[in-house]
Design a protein around this motif. Structure first.
Motif, PDB file in Angstrom:
ATOM      1  N   LEU A 102    -171.853  40.576  -7.940  1.00  0.00           N
ATOM      2  CA  LEU A 102    -173.003  41.469  -8.353  1.00  0.00           C
ATOM      3  C   LEU A 102    -173.579  40.996  -9.825  1.00  0.00           C
ATOM      4  O   LEU A 102    -174.741  41.031  -9.979  1.00  0.00           O
ATOM      5  CB  LEU A 102    -172.252  42.848  -8.929  1.00  0.00           C
ATOM      6  CG  LEU A 102    -171.715  43.688  -7.678  1.00  0.00           C
ATOM      7  CD1 LEU A 102    -170.817  44.775  -7.967  1.00  0.00           C
ATOM      8  CD2 LEU A 102    -172.957  44.120  -6.669  1.00  0.00           C
ATOM      9  N   ALA A 103    -172.741  40.204 -10.511  1.00  0.00           N
ATOM     10  CA  ALA A 103    -173.442  39.426 -11.768  1.00  0.00           C
ATOM     11  C   ALA A 103    -174.370  38.642 -11.438  1.00  0.00           C
ATOM     12  O   ALA A 103    -175.551  38.368 -11.998  1.00  0.00           O
ATOM     13  CB  ALA A 103    -172.129  38.906 -12.831  1.00  0.00           C
ATOM     14  N   ALA A 104    -174.190  37.649 -10.382  1.00  0.00           N
ATOM     15  CA  ALA A 104    -175.133  36.780  -9.789  1.00  0.00           C
ATOM     16  C   ALA A 104    -176.457  37.561  -9.249  1.00  0.00           C
ATOM     17  O   ALA A 104    -177.461  36.982  -9.587  1.00  0.00           O
ATOM     18  CB  ALA A 104    -174.466  35.875  -8.642  1.00  0.00           C
ATOM     19  N   MET A 105    -176.282  38.764  -8.652  1.00  0.00           N
ATOM     20  CA  MET A 105    -177.441  39.323  -8.329  1.00  0.00           C
ATOM     21  C   MET A 105    -178.315  39.852  -9.440  1.00  0.00           C
ATOM     22  O   MET A 105    -179.265  39.786  -9.397  1.00  0.00           O
ATOM     23  CB  MET A 105    -177.120  40.372  -7.326  1.00  0.00           C
ATOM     24  CG  MET A 105    -176.501  40.051  -6.074  1.00  0.00           C
ATOM     25  SD  MET A 105    -175.772  41.267  -5.102  1.00  0.00           S
ATOM     26  CE  MET A 105    -176.864  42.249  -4.538  1.00  0.00           C
ATOM     27  N   LEU A 106    -177.621  40.450 -10.360  1.00  0.00           N
ATOM     28  CA  LEU A 106    -178.295  40.941 -11.616  1.00  0.00           C
ATOM     29  C   LEU A 106    -178.939  39.746 -12.278  1.00  0.00           C
ATOM     30  O   LEU A 106    -179.976  39.891 -12.753  1.00  0.00           O
ATOM     31  CB  LEU A 106    -177.105  41.433 -12.233  1.00  0.00           C
ATOM     32  CG  LEU A 106    -176.780  43.053 -11.801  1.00  0.00           C
ATOM     33  CD1 LEU A 106    -175.676  43.529 -12.798  1.00  0.00           C
ATOM     34  CD2 LEU A 106    -177.906  44.023 -11.605  1.00  0.00           C
ATOM     35  N   THR A 107    -178.189  38.738 -12.444  1.00  0.00           N
ATOM     36  CA  THR A 107    -178.800  37.484 -12.887  1.00  0.00           C
ATOM     37  C   THR A 107    -180.042  36.932 -12.275  1.00  0.00           C
ATOM     38  O   THR A 107    -180.943  36.864 -12.935  1.00  0.00           O
ATOM     39  CB  THR A 107    -177.685  36.450 -13.275  1.00  0.00           C
ATOM     40  OG1 THR A 107    -176.745  36.900 -13.965  1.00  0.00           O
ATOM     41  CG2 THR A 107    -178.339  35.083 -13.751  1.00  0.00           C
ATOM     42  N   GLY A 108    -180.204  36.868 -11.108  1.00  0.00           N
ATOM     43  CA  GLY A 108    -181.384  36.424 -10.367  1.00  0.00           C
ATOM     44  C   GLY A 108    -182.287  37.589 -10.756  1.00  0.00           C
ATOM     45  O   GLY A 108    -183.540  37.328 -10.581  1.00  0.00           O
ATOM     46  N   GLY A 109    -182.026  38.919 -10.674  1.00  0.00           N
ATOM     47  CA  GLY A 109    -183.006  39.867 -10.923  1.00  0.00           C
ATOM     48  C   GLY A 109    -183.733  39.783 -12.430  1.00  0.00           C
ATOM     49  O   GLY A 109    -185.098  39.745 -12.620  1.00  0.00           O
ATOM     50  N   TRP A 110    -182.754  39.616 -13.297  1.00  0.00           N
ATOM     51  CA  TRP A 110    -183.225  39.076 -14.546  1.00  0.00           C
ATOM     52  C   TRP A 110    -184.195  37.966 -14.766  1.00  0.00           C
ATOM     53  O   TRP A 110    -185.062  38.134 -15.400  1.00  0.00           O
ATOM     54  CB  TRP A 110    -182.021  39.253 -15.300  1.00  0.00           C
ATOM     55  CG  TRP A 110    -182.381  38.682 -16.988  1.00  0.00           C
ATOM     56  CD1 TRP A 110    -182.860  39.911 -17.888  1.00  0.00           C
ATOM     57  CD2 TRP A 110    -182.177  37.652 -17.577  1.00  0.00           C
ATOM     58  NE1 TRP A 110    -183.226  39.131 -19.076  1.00  0.00           N
ATOM     59  CE2 TRP A 110    -182.448  38.011 -18.940  1.00  0.00           C
ATOM     60  CE3 TRP A 110    -181.656  36.327 -17.262  1.00  0.00           C
ATOM     61  CZ2 TRP A 110    -182.626  36.904 -20.090  1.00  0.00           C
ATOM     62  CZ3 TRP A 110    -181.680  35.404 -18.216  1.00  0.00           C
ATOM     63  CH2 TRP A 110    -182.246  35.598 -19.515  1.00  0.00           C
TER      64      TRP A 110
END
Length: 641
Positions: A102-110
């Motif tokens: 989930l952190a990787a997904m949020l990082t990609g979005g950011w």
């Protein structure tokens, strides 16, 4: 007739037959209406005519097939639930692993978020004007510009320029319409954030789906690392935030991989329907990935055939479902895409004499897969390039490139070493990209580097498998687990460092600043605004026609001088807005010499893009006696938006 399980299946088939019957009745057939008229004139048919000529017969065939299936449901539906005697449960991840994904997904979005409001570039404006929303065009009867909306037939069957990734275009159309509903005075120039939102959401979900795919294969740690590698890779950052269908294709590809594992472990009809739907979606978005779809199907078929040879329980039912789902999926896809494939063949014949797969193309492709930027273009450090980074770090870049190749090879060996689905699906991860490259090399089909971004998740998945191999076994010692963690973190740091120049450039400025260049010359973007009628703009290279439909196109020195005389006669400001300076020089060196003459033109803006060829320059004609306040300001924000 419609009671029980068989009845529910017949009801679903009846709904499909009703839809097909309505389409067949409501639309023209192959030799009626517009098709016959265009054939008689020898002109290009309209998009809806391609449906009439090619989609209509497929729909008629589908009606017959669905009718036959409805009449023979008990013969092919098989047992309810899983046909397997002991369905296997999918592997589960830990809470820590889920949190990291989930952190990787949020990082990609950011990382992609700052790109959403940036100017569209060429391919995105083509998508917006031809496949999603529409564009301003001159109306002779009204004597002004009129916004011409894209009809739904164009969304589904406008494929003469095949950058219409249709499912993405459908989603983007809904998002754009929703955003426009909240605008008080829309200028009908598409809302960039709304247009890019489907790709943005799809890209974020693709990061998570890649992790789930590797987890289902039994490589949970590698799945977490692969998600992070994909999230920070600049090529993913770009296409996660670009109004194209590539991120949706990546998501569909990962879903197909997950579905293939589900049909082999459980094999319920819901699993098979997901398997077929993901194939149709993927090929509907981006047909050139047919090699990947074929490789996954061969892997699934090989497993089912081994079970059949071993006389496993449910093998016959599974094989029947495989044939049924693929047959119906192919029928559905042909109805959706056959009219577009005909147009695609015409597109591929354009520039057939040009050599597309050059040595420079191969170097640039490798540089993009490694670091998300060109190999060389001469614009470093303002424009990211791999050679410039290597000149600054002559040891680090080649060492990291070699390490990446080594890890990819180790990852492939690790997958091949493990028996079962990981070994069967390895060709689907590795071979499709090589086969696509070889086919394009031999056939010399029209190709661009970004066609290969689809394969990026699978290459990074193999790299992640290689980086975590030390601690991959369930009985690995604590020391090996620590070593695997260290190697995984080093791999992530290396990929992130290599991609930093491209990633930060993408986040800080537009890939091709079309809108920004127009706002240097005009106070607002609405073409019918009275202030824009008092400003002349022109170009002979890469015009910003989507954002500036009032621009004047000319091809030589005569056209430029005519525009200059008009500016003098009408006492109006004249701006020349250029992109792709190399092309501008090739097309008319005389025009470039005139606008670069400081006695006749002044340079009012240099707007760097991602590469030198994606930058723009704006010149203002000095002969105009209009007030300089009318235009010529470089806006800090976008007025009128």
């Amino acid at each position: 007739m419609f009671e029980g399980r068989f009845g529910r299946v017949r009801a679903l088939l009846g709904i499909a037959m009703t839809i097909l019957a309505v389409l067949l009745i409501a639309t023209d057939g192959p030799f009626s209406g517009g098709v016959a008229e265009h054939l008689a004139r020898g002109s290009r048919p309209d998009p809806i005519d391609y449906w009439s000529g090619y989609g209509w017969p497929v729909a008629a065939l589908g009606l017959l097939v669905f009718g036959a299936l409805a009449a023979t449901v008990p013969r092919w539906i098989g047992p309810e639930g899983s046909p397997l005697e002991t369905p296997a449960a999918p592997p589960r991840t830990t809470r820590a692993g889920l949190a990291l994904v989930l952190a990787a997904m949020l990082t990609g979005g950011w990382l992609g978020l700052p790109r959403l409001p940036q100017s569209l570039w060429d391919d995105e404006t083509t998508t917006a004007s031809n496949a999603v929303h529409g564009a301003w065009r001159w109306d002779e009867d009204r004597g002004q510009y009129r916004f011409q909306e894209v009809p739904w037939s164009q969304v589904f069957y406008g494929y003469s320029i095949p950058n219409n990734h249709i499912p993405h275009s459908i989603l983007a159309r809904f998002c754009v319409r929703l955003a426009e509903a909240f605008e008080e005075d829309p200028d009908r120039i598409v809302d960039e954030v709304a247009l890019r939102m489907p790709a943005f959401v799809s890209g974020i979900l693709a990061i998570g789906a890649l992790a789930v795919f590797l987890l289902r294969l039994g490589f949970g740690t590698a799945g977490v690392l692969a998600a992070w590698l994909l999230a920070v890779h600049p090529w993913m950052v770009r296409y996660l935030s670009e109004a194209r269908g590539y991120s949706l294709a990546m998501l569909a590809a990962c879903l197909l991989g997950i579905a293939s594992l589900s049909v082999l472990r459980r094999g319920r009809w819901t699993d098979w329907l997901g398997y077929g739907a993901s194939q149709v979606l993927l090929l509907w978005v981006f047909p050139p990935v047919v090699y990947y779809v074929a490789a996954v199907n061969l892997a699934v078929l090989a497993t089912l055939w081994r079970r059949y040879r071993a006389r496993d329980e449910g093998a016959v039912d599974s094989l029947l479902r495989f044939v049924m789902v693929n047959g119906l999926g192919a029928l559905l896809w042909l109805g959706l895409m056959l009219p577009n494939l005909v147009q695609l063949l015409g597109y591929l014949d354009v520039d057939r004499g040009r050599t597309w797969m050059t040595e420079a193309f191969v170097r640039n492709l490798g540089a993009h897969l490694l670091a998300g930027m060109d190999y060389r273009h001469g614009g470093w450090p303002l424009h990211p390039e791999l050679v410039g980074l290597q000149e600054q770090h002559p040891l680090a870049v080649p060492l990291l490139a070699a390490a990446g190749l080594a890890l990819l090879g180790v990852g492939a060996l690790r997958a091949a070493w493990r028996p079962g689905q990981a070994r069967d699906l390895l060709p689907a991860l590795l071979l499709p990209g090589l086969l696509s490259f070889g086919q394009l090399w031999i056939a010399n089909d029209r190709v661009y580097i970004w066609y290969f971004v689809f394969y990026l998740p699978f290459l990074l998945a193999l790299v992640a498998l290689g980086a975590t191999w030390i601690g991959g076994s369930s009985n690995a010692s604590p020391a090996r687990r620590v070593a695997a963690l260290a190697l995984g973190l080093a791999t992530l740091v290396g990929v992130s460092w290599l991609g930093a120049p491209a990633r930060e450039t993408l986040r800080s400025r537009a890939y091709f600043p079309l809108r920004e260049s127009v706002l240097v010359t005009r106070p607002v973007l609405h073409p019918n605004d009275p202030r824009n009628r008092e400003i002349l703009t022109g170009s002979w290279s890469a015009p910003a026609r989507y954002y500036d439909p009032r621009h004047r196109w000319f091809v030589d020195e005569k056209g430029l001088r005519s525009l200059m005389r008009e500016a003098d006669r009408r006492e109006l400001p004249l701006f020349v807005n250029l992109g792709r300076l190399n092309m501008a020089r090739r097309r008319s060196a005389e025009c470039l010499e005139i606008v670069q003459d400081p006695a006749r033109f002044e340079l009012v803006a240099e707007l760097p893009g991602f590469t030198p060829n994606r930058s723009r320059v704006v010149y203002r004609y000095r002969g105009s006696r209009s007030s300089p306040e009318v235009g010529g300001r470089r806006p800090a924000t976008d007025p009128g938006r």
